[in-house]
Design an enzyme around this catalytic site. Structure first.
Site, mmCIF file in Angstrom:
data_model
loop_
_atom_site.group_PDB
_atom_site.id
_atom_site.type_symbol
_atom_site.label_atom_id
_atom_site.label_comp_id
_atom_site.label_asym_id
_atom_site.label_seq_id
_atom_site.Cartn_x
_atom_site.Cartn_y
_atom_site.Cartn_z
ATOM 1 N N ASP A 261 0.862 -1.168 0.000
ATOM 2 C CA ASP A 261 0.000 0.000 0.000
ATOM 3 C C ASP A 261 0.911 1.235 0.000
ATOM 4 O OD1 ASP A 261 -3.198 0.633 1.628
ATOM 5 O OD2 ASP A 261 -2.107 1.748 0.097
HETATM 6 C C1 GLC Z 1 -4.380 4.251 -0.209
HETATM 7 C C2 GLC Z 1 -5.252 3.101 0.228
HETATM 8 C C3 GLC Z 1 -5.385 2.003 -0.795
HETATM 9 C C4 GLC Z 1 -5.288 2.592 -2.183
HETATM 10 C C5 GLC Z 1 -3.872 3.120 -2.326
HETATM 11 C C6 GLC Z 1 -3.635 3.738 -3.718
HETATM 12 O O1 GLC Z 1 -3.588 4.680 0.874
HETATM 13 O O2 GLC Z 1 -4.960 2.493 1.470
HETATM 14 O O3 GLC Z 1 -6.641 1.351 -0.554
HETATM 15 O O4 GLC Z 1 -5.552 1.604 -3.154
HETATM 16 O O5 GLC Z 1 -3.548 4.094 -1.340
HETATM 17 O O6 GLC Z 1 -4.424 4.857 -3.879
#
Ligand code: GLC
Length: 709
Positions: free
Chosen positions: A263
């Protein structure tokens, strides 16, 4: 390309080129960003370096991505095409109800249709991979991301996960109109302690496997292409650097062969967690754990090469990770067509098209939950109806992850009522202000519709709440209106179940609308005026109060269960100041008119290990409107080598019945459905006594006993 050609490509790539394939940056590094999903940072890169990375976060638009692809491939030593990934969670340009609402449809086929429509719209805009489905189990609505989940039940989440993977990917995500899907957030992100986002989790191995991993396992079995690691810890190790979680459980136990992506900045955050000593240490741990792509951190970018050169990391781990990324690009067909489905013409024909708008409306018909109705619903156009509350005019009801939806086209409750029911005698006070004119009108009305709860800015990532009561302003507004008119219909908007016991007691009718999406207000209006029979069922329990959280229908007996009584009972498991049970439980929802169930009939009371047992009921629509009924099957294992939940959802059939129509619904029970993790973590069933129930919600007592031999 063939696998042999991919192998040849990999062998020909320099080490730095391989490392850059494992880096993902947001659009700000390419001079364009309209989507922030995490902190903005500077990675001290040369001007050209971003263009040599393997994938991009959050960029979209056919023309823009064709241009960006060209600019990136020019800088790529082997002209390897980039992957474009974005958060298309529950719609791209057409906003569908948020996932907690989709879960409340109790209709996995609907979830698949929504994912398929979202994939078509996103693919036309050049998106290759969506960071969806979010399959986290949620039992604590203090956590704002419960909005993104399909709810508290492992079995329902698993059905929704596999359906959404199928909707996004189809049989082959290289096909036109399909995108690769990413199951997230691995794992147990929904179990963050105290419901506070990004917090640690402290759950047992049994709870992890029995409850939180079920939906990921289903997504992997359904062929999901990617898995995203979660921000939280499991067993005191950040998921992103947790080798047991990623290599033992995800890859070996579940058999996942796709790409693992961190993430946002989660690789570097292992330093902040305190389990990595430096960004270099974080890079080493994450690569050893099996995290392939480093999203928005500089760990891989600045440290992987030197780790390999210094002999601290095997280059074979780098090669494995890069090959998984190349295989994903190859399956998307990017080596042959780096733009895939990007097409301005298809954008014009698909985005917010009539078919998708109709689906958005139909979906909300099935996700809206009628929780109480003492007769105020359905409304009659001849009544004097006063509608009160800012949310009646609020277009921010598509969800905080509806990043690409054109909110100017979101239909509000007021717009829907005025468009669909122009002859209704309605007056709108679309404000939360307790004003004299509003109260005077409300006092003279036959019925008042109150739009309360939260808009999309009150739930979603990082929007945790320590108290999920109705806001003080909305509680005061309700009491003020109640003071002049006791015939109130309350519509709750929001991305989480709120604790509204006082309001629920006083309002005549209560409707959970969630965040219904671009055209969901049409469905809401049709339900309020009785043209559509509500069929939603809560995907997540509504508590009496925050203090009950985390909360689920799938609770355990304990050694001192509370007897069936009101009020506090000493020396048993209960609260002095609140009931144990939710205000409204998982699976609960009303329709206009009664749906009657006959007693459960079993074709045998003994199930053998290789046999099956059929349980059936007759279900009758006693109302005057057609109804969609989510017939639910629950099972309890009375005694196990470890304690077992009081009941677990094990089957679901959503049926449609015309007024007066009756039908038989059958469920086949097999030994496999009775398996659980025993005291040695073996996934087995155990002979003994069971009870099953078939009914309208998780409270049903329409049951029958059987034994597994
Ligand atoms: C965010 C979220 C995740 C998302 C990622 C990309 O922090 O936790 O669910 O897909 O970043 O945007």
């Amino acid at each position: 390309m063939t696998q042999a050609e991919l192998n040849e490509l990999l062998n020909d790539m320099s080490r730095s080129e391989k490392v850059e394939q494992l880096v993902q940056l947001h659009g700000g590094f390419f001079g364009n960003i309209d989507v922030y999903t995490g902190p903005v940072v500077d990675f001290h890169m040369t001007a050209d370096q971003p263009y040599r990375t393997g994938s991009v976060l959050g960029e979209h638009g056919a023309a823009h991505l064709k241009d960006l692809q060209n600019r990136m491939m020019e800088k790529q030593p082997h002209r390897i095409p980039a992957l474009f990934m974005a958060d298309v969670i529950h719609g791209y340009k057409t906003g569908f109800p948020v996932p907690i609402a989709i879960g409340s449809s109790f209709n996995p086929a609907l979830a698949e249709q929504i994912a398929s429509a979202a994939a078509k719209e996103a693919a036309a805009s050049g998106v290759h991979v969506t960071f969806s489905p979010m399959v986290d189990l949620v039992r604590d609505s203090r956590w704002g991301r419960c909005m993104e989940s399909t709810g508290e039940d492992p079995w329902l989440n698993a059905r929704m996960a596999e359906s959404m993977v199928s909707g996004f990917q189809g049989g082959d995500y290289g096909e036109k109109g399909k995108v690769a899907a990413c199951a997230k957030h691995f794992a147990a992100y929904g179990a963050v302690q105290s419901g506070r986002d990004y917090n640690v989790t402290e759950i047992s191995e049994h709870t992890l496997f029995e409850d939180y991993l079920v939906s990921y396992r289903a997504a992997v079995k359904a062929g999901v292409s990617m898995v995203m690691t979660a921000f939280n810890t499991i067993d005191r190790q950040p998921c992103t650097t947790n080798r047991r979680l990623l290599r033992e459980i995800l890859r070996k136990d579940m058999g996942f062969e796709g790409v693992v992506i961190s993430d946002y900045a989660a690789v570097s955050e292992s330093v902040t967690h305190g389990s990595s000593a430096s960004l270099r240490d974080a890079a080493k741990k994450a690569m050893e754990a099996g995290c392939d792509i480093d999203m928005m951190s500089e760990c891989y970018l600045h440290h992987l090469e030197s780790l390999i050169e210094d002999g601290e990391l095997s280059e074979s781990l780098l090669d494995e990770a890069v090959m998984r990324v190349l295989v994903l690009k190859n399956r998307l067909g990017l080596f042959e067509n780096p733009y895939k489905d990007a097409s301005e013409e298809d954008e014009r024909s698909l985005h917010f098209c009539p078919e998708h708008r109709e689906l958005s409306r139909r979906a909300a018909e099935e996700t809206t939950v009628l929780l109480k109705n003492d007769g105020a619903l359905p409304l009659d156009e001849k009544q004097k109806i006063v509608v009160v509350g800012a949310l009646a005019d609020d277009k921010e009801i598509t969800g905080s992850w509806a990043l690409f939806v054109d909110e100017s086209r979101t239909v509000t409750l007021r717009e829907a009522v005025q468009e669909l029911y122009p002859n209704a005698d309605t007056e709108f006070f679309a404000s939360d202000e307790i004003a004299g004119e509003m109260l005077a009108a409300a006092g003279k009305a036959d019925v008042v519709v109150l739009a309360l709860g939260e808009n999309q800015n009150q739930s979603g990532e990082s929007f945790s709440k320590a108290d999920i009561s109705l806001s003080k302003a909305h509680a005061a507004l309700f009491e003020a209106v109640y003071g002049v008119n006791q015939n109130i219909v309350t519509v709750l908007f929001g991305g989480r179940p709120l604790a509204v016991p006082e309001l629920a007691e006083k309002t005549n009718a209560l409707v959970e609308a969630w965040l219904p999406g671009s055209c969901g207000s049409y469905a809401l209006a049709d339900i309020l005026f009785g043209r559509v029979n509500p069929s939603g069922r809560l995907s997540m329990s509504m508590p009496y109060c925050t203090g009950q959280l985390p909360l689920s229908y799938g609770a355990f007996s304990t050694g001192r269960p509370k007897p069936d009584m009101q009020g506090f009972c000493p020396f048993v498991s209960n609260y002095m100041d609140a009931p144990n049970v939710p205000l409204y439980p998982f699976g609960y929802g009303l329709s206009y008119g009664e749906v009657a169930y006959s007693p459960v009939r079993l074709d045998s009371s003994v199930l053998t290990r290789d046999g099956k047992l059929t349980a059936s009921v007759r279900v009758k629509n006693c109302g005057s409107l057609p109804v969609k009924e989510a017939v639910q099957l629950y099972i309890r294992d009375i005694t196990g080598s470890v304690v077992r939940p009081l009941r677990e959802l094990k089957g679901l059939q959503k049926i449609e019945l015309a007024a007066g129509e009756e039908t038989e619904v059958c469920f086949e029970i097999t030994e496999e459905m009775l398996r659980f993790y025993d005291r040695d973590m073996n996934f087995v069933s155990e002979a003994g006594a069971f009870t099953l129930w078939i009914g309208h919600d998780s409270l049903t007592d329409n049951g029958a006993d059987f034994r597994l031999e």
